[in-house]
Design a protein around this motif. Structure first.
Motif: not given
Length: 228
Positions: A128-152
């Motif tokens: 929730k605290n990274k809602a305004r971040f761009l993908p390149h500003e995230l770690s690999g694990g955070e990017q995968q968590r975004v992908a999971i959020a999108r999927a569900i």
């Protein structure tokens, strides 16, 4: 829930990827799909969301025969399915919020519903605290968590994950697995292809092993069964 009956898949170059598979996956199960590289796991997974179509045999999800669905209806089928890939497949110019909300915008949800639901799923994946971040500003694990959020975000009944921890370090992989287990506990059926022996052996879910396009093992509380 998900049923395959005598499913075969032969590619145009003559490679037989799936060889007479029959399987039934119940609603709410967590299933690992394992096996050597080139065994047919990815084809098995892709046929479930109609990225690949079987050469013969029948695949049904919630009573719908995937082989008989017309191409123009496939997007509607996928609205009730979430898919997570090894390489995330995030849109680089969109923020975390926008990447997740995009999945709701395409089904024309209201802005109020989108904002509420996106923040709910970002809370589930602890972003929730990274809602305004761009993908390149995230770690690999955070990017995968975004992908999971999108999927569900659209409350799918099935979540299909193809090597979701393949590019992640062990600690981050376990973080992803804890999130997937929480999602499963809420009733979502999860089918996950993986080469991660530690995760499979520790979590002891149903294991379907595929070798040479066939199911070689199907165990309720299975082990990985291969060398790392």
């Amino acid at each position: 829930m998900i049923q395959m009956q005598d499913v075969w898949k032969t590619y145009p170059n003559g490679v037989m990827a799936v060889n007479g598979i029959s399987i039934y996956i119940k609603k709410g199960e967590f299933v690992y799909v394992v096996g050597p590289s080139g065994a047919g796991k990815s084809t098995f997974i892709k046929m479930m969301f109609r990225e690949e179509k079987p050469t013969r045999g029948e695949i049904s999800i919630d009573g719908k025969n995937l082989s008989k669905i017309k191409e123009r209806h496939i997007p509607y089928l996928r609205r009730n399915m979430g898919v997570v890939f090894q390489d995330f497949k995030l849109l680089p110019s969109l923020t975390v919020f926008e990447n997740v909300s995009f999945a709701m915008e395409v089904i024309e949800e209201s802005k109020a519903n989108i904002k509420k639901r996106v923040m709910e799923v970002l809370d589930v994946v602890r972003l929730k605290n990274k809602a305004r971040f761009l993908p390149h500003e995230l770690s690999g694990g955070e990017q995968q968590r975004v992908a999971i959020a999108r999927a569900i975000v659209n409350n799918p009944s099935v979540l299909i994950a193809d090597e979701p921890t393949g590019n992640l370090d062990p600690e981050t992989s376990w973080e992803i697995m804890r999130i997937l287990e929480e999602i499963n506990d809420r009733g979502t059926t999860i089918i996950m292809a993986t080469h991660n022996r530690d995760i499979v052996d520790s979590m002891r879910k149903r294991v379907i092993a595929i070798e040479n396009g066939r199911i070689s093992r199907d165990e309720a509380r299975g082990m990985y069964g291969y060398e790392s």
